[in-house]
Design a protein around this motif. Structure first.
Motif, PDB file in Angstrom:
ATOM      1  N   LYS A 100       0.833  -1.196   0.000  1.00  0.00           N
ATOM      2  CA  LYS A 100       0.000   0.000   0.000  1.00  0.00           C
ATOM      3  C   LYS A 100       0.874   1.255   0.000  1.00  0.00           C
ATOM      4  N   PHE A 101       0.346   2.308  -0.601  1.00  0.00           N
ATOM      5  CA  PHE A 101       1.062   3.574  -0.644  1.00  0.00           C
ATOM      6  C   PHE A 101       1.354   4.072   0.771  1.00  0.00           C
ATOM      7  N   LEU A 102       0.431   3.850   1.680  1.00  0.00           N
ATOM      8  CA  LEU A 102       0.624   4.232   3.078  1.00  0.00           C
ATOM      9  C   LEU A 102       1.826   3.521   3.687  1.00  0.00           C
ATOM     10  N   ASP A 103       1.931   2.216   3.463  1.00  0.00           N
ATOM     11  CA  ASP A 103       3.032   1.448   4.033  1.00  0.00           C
ATOM     12  C   ASP A 103       4.372   1.870   3.442  1.00  0.00           C
ATOM     13  N   ALA A 104       4.382   2.167   2.147  1.00  0.00           N
ATOM     14  CA  ALA A 104       5.603   2.637   1.509  1.00  0.00           C
ATOM     15  C   ALA A 104       6.040   3.972   2.117  1.00  0.00           C
ATOM     16  N   THR A 105       5.063   4.839   2.360  1.00  0.00           N
ATOM     17  CA  THR A 105       5.365   6.140   2.963  1.00  0.00           C
ATOM     18  C   THR A 105       5.922   5.981   4.371  1.00  0.00           C
ATOM     19  N   ASN A 106       5.327   5.102   5.154  1.00  0.00           N
ATOM     20  CA  ASN A 106       5.812   4.876   6.518  1.00  0.00           C
ATOM     21  C   ASN A 106       7.231   4.322   6.533  1.00  0.00           C
ATOM     22  N   THR A 107       7.536   3.473   5.580  1.00  0.00           N
ATOM     23  CA  THR A 107       8.888   2.926   5.483  1.00  0.00           C
ATOM     24  C   THR A 107       9.891   4.037   5.197  1.00  0.00           C
ATOM     25  N   MET A 108       9.525   4.944   4.310  1.00  0.00           N
ATOM     26  CA  MET A 108      10.405   6.055   3.988  1.00  0.00           C
ATOM     27  C   MET A 108      10.591   6.968   5.197  1.00  0.00           C
ATOM     28  N   ILE A 109       9.534   7.191   5.938  1.00  0.00           N
ATOM     29  CA  ILE A 109       9.622   8.021   7.133  1.00  0.00           C
ATOM     30  C   ILE A 109      10.610   7.420   8.138  1.00  0.00           C
ATOM     31  N   ARG A 110      10.558   6.112   8.291  1.00  0.00           N
ATOM     32  CA  ARG A 110      11.473   5.453   9.223  1.00  0.00           C
ATOM     33  C   ARG A 110      12.926   5.655   8.799  1.00  0.00           C
ATOM     34  N   ALA A 111      13.174   5.645   7.507  1.00  0.00           N
ATOM     35  CA  ALA A 111      14.534   5.843   7.012  1.00  0.00           C
ATOM     36  C   ALA A 111      15.013   7.266   7.264  1.00  0.00           C
ATOM     37  N   PHE A 112      14.100   8.236   7.152  1.00  0.00           N
ATOM     38  CA  PHE A 112      14.474   9.627   7.347  1.00  0.00           C
ATOM     39  C   PHE A 112      14.533  10.037   8.820  1.00  0.00           C
ATOM     40  N   TYR A 113      13.923   9.270   9.675  1.00  0.00           N
ATOM     41  CA  TYR A 113      13.798   9.682  11.074  1.00  0.00           C
ATOM     42  C   TYR A 113      15.132  10.045  11.739  1.00  0.00           C
ATOM     43  N   PRO A 114      16.206   9.293  11.543  1.00  0.00           N
ATOM     44  CA  PRO A 114      17.468   9.639  12.214  1.00  0.00           C
ATOM     45  C   PRO A 114      18.030  11.002  11.817  1.00  0.00           C
ATOM     46  N   ILE A 115      17.632  11.530  10.659  1.00  0.00           N
ATOM     47  CA  ILE A 115      18.179  12.814  10.228  1.00  0.00           C
ATOM     48  C   ILE A 115      17.105  13.911  10.240  1.00  0.00           C
ATOM     49  N   ARG A 116      16.094  13.721  11.072  1.00  0.00           N
ATOM     50  CA  ARG A 116      15.028  14.707  11.220  1.00  0.00           C
ATOM     51  C   ARG A 116      15.550  15.936  11.973  1.00  0.00           C
ATOM     52  N   LEU A 117      14.725  16.960  12.034  1.00  0.00           N
ATOM     53  CA  LEU A 117      14.984  18.111  12.898  1.00  0.00           C
ATOM     54  C   LEU A 117      14.092  17.938  14.111  1.00  0.00           C
ATOM     55  N   ASP A 118      14.694  17.804  15.294  1.00  0.00           N
ATOM     56  CA  ASP A 118      13.891  17.472  16.476  1.00  0.00           C
ATOM     57  C   ASP A 118      13.329  18.682  17.207  1.00  0.00           C
ATOM     58  N   SER A 119      13.731  19.887  16.808  1.00  0.00           N
ATOM     59  CA  SER A 119      13.172  21.092  17.421  1.00  0.00           C
ATOM     60  C   SER A 119      13.211  22.231  16.408  1.00  0.00           C
ATOM     61  N   GLU A 120      12.386  23.244  16.650  1.00  0.00           N
ATOM     62  CA  GLU A 120      12.314  24.372  15.725  1.00  0.00           C
ATOM     63  C   GLU A 120      13.648  25.094  15.677  1.00  0.00           C
ATOM     64  N   GLY A 121      14.016  25.542  14.483  1.00  0.00           N
ATOM     65  CA  GLY A 121      15.295  26.224  14.341  1.00  0.00           C
ATOM     66  C   GLY A 121      15.210  27.438  13.443  1.00  0.00           C
ATOM     67  N   ALA A 122      16.239  28.261  13.482  1.00  0.00           N
ATOM     68  CA  ALA A 122      16.302  29.466  12.661  1.00  0.00           C
ATOM     69  C   ALA A 122      16.439  29.099  11.187  1.00  0.00           C
ATOM     70  N   ILE A 123      15.949  30.002  10.334  1.00  0.00           N
ATOM     71  CA  ILE A 123      16.027  29.828   8.886  1.00  0.00           C
ATOM     72  C   ILE A 123      17.094  30.766   8.327  1.00  0.00           C
ATOM     73  N   VAL A 124      17.904  30.236   7.416  1.00  0.00           N
ATOM     74  CA  VAL A 124      18.977  31.026   6.803  1.00  0.00           C
ATOM     75  C   VAL A 124      18.721  31.154   5.308  1.00  0.00           C
ATOM     76  N   LYS A 125      18.836  32.369   4.793  1.00  0.00           N
ATOM     77  CA  LYS A 125      18.691  32.605   3.359  1.00  0.00           C
ATOM     78  C   LYS A 125      20.006  32.283   2.664  1.00  0.00           C
ATOM     79  N   VAL A 126      19.925  31.514   1.602  1.00  0.00           N
ATOM     80  CA  VAL A 126      21.099  31.145   0.821  1.00  0.00           C
ATOM     81  C   VAL A 126      20.900  31.635  -0.608  1.00  0.00           C
ATOM     82  N   GLN A 127      21.849  32.416  -1.095  1.00  0.00           N
ATOM     83  CA  GLN A 127      21.750  32.941  -2.444  1.00  0.00           C
ATOM     84  C   GLN A 127      23.051  32.709  -3.190  1.00  0.00           C
ATOM     85  N   VAL A 128      22.922  32.096  -4.353  1.00  0.00           N
ATOM     86  CA  VAL A 128      24.068  31.862  -5.230  1.00  0.00           C
ATOM     87  C   VAL A 128      23.664  32.339  -6.618  1.00  0.00           C
ATOM     88  N   GLY A 129      24.231  33.450  -7.051  1.00  0.00           N
ATOM     89  CA  GLY A 129      23.822  34.037  -8.312  1.00  0.00           C
ATOM     90  C   GLY A 129      22.371  34.472  -8.236  1.00  0.00           C
TER      91      GLY A 129
END
Length: 205
Positions: A100-129
């Protein structure tokens, strides 16, 4: 595209049960696109029909709900775009059509979980050209830290801003590993930095 294919392999090594659990047996009623089979999503992805937009909208809503209710998590996708997620899901669903599409999505979430952002953080503008993008300060710092460990920074680093020295470091990394040279911490670049164990190895290996 090679980046996406390799990450799909990494992502779905973490195949497991659903992330969310509702009743005593861990079951809950999926709605909308979540109820669809992967094979249906693959067809919509290839045709880019009206159903495809529904998958994209459902995915963004699902990730937002995950951010709201998952403990120790502020943003499960602090740099990934919806487009990246859909490409990864298409790759997985092509090889697992009965899932199911739901199960595929949950699997992907599990893979991304270790590199999540665990708390709100500041935003930085990046400009190149003429290109402008916005990143979490923490994500920039993580990326720069990895580049520094690989020898692309001769001096100290900071996540507060994006300077000419940063552009040079990212450009050199991109050039060395055959990525499109943008000088930006773009999707391909961050994918290789955060998820690829050995940048010298071909994504198709």
């Amino acid at each position: 595209m090679k980046v996406f294919i390799q990450f799909a392999c990494i992502c779905f090594i973490y195949m497991s049960s659903n992330v969310f659990a509702a009743d005593s047996e861990g079951k809950f009623a999926a709605k909308g696109a979540g109820r669809k089979a992967c094979e249906d999503f693959v067809v919509s992805f290839q045709q880019k029909d009206s159903e495809f937009l529904l998958y994209a909208g459902w995915l963004e809503g699902y990730l937002s709900a995950y951010n709201q209710f998952q403990k120790n998590n502020y943003d499960i996708a602090p740099w990934q775009t919806t487009e990246l997620f859909l490409i990864l899901l298409q790759r997985h669903c092509s090889e697992n059509s009965n899932v199911k599409f739901l199960d595929a999505t949950n699997t992907m979430i599990r893979a991304f979980y270790p590199i999540r952002l665990d708390s709100e953080g500041a935003i930085v503008k990046v400009q190149v050209g003429d290109a402008t993008a916005y990143y979490y300060k923490e994500i920039l710092l993580r990326a720069k830290t990895r580049l520094k460990k690989m020898g692309f920074y001769p001096k100290e680093i900071s996540g507060d801003k994006f300077t000419d020295e940063d552009i040079k470091a990212f450009s050199n990394y991109q050039q060395k590993f055959n990525l499109k040279v943008t000088g930006l911490p773009d999707q391909n670049t961050l994918t290789t930095l955060f998820l690829k164990a050995n940048p010298n190895k071909s994504f198709t290996d």
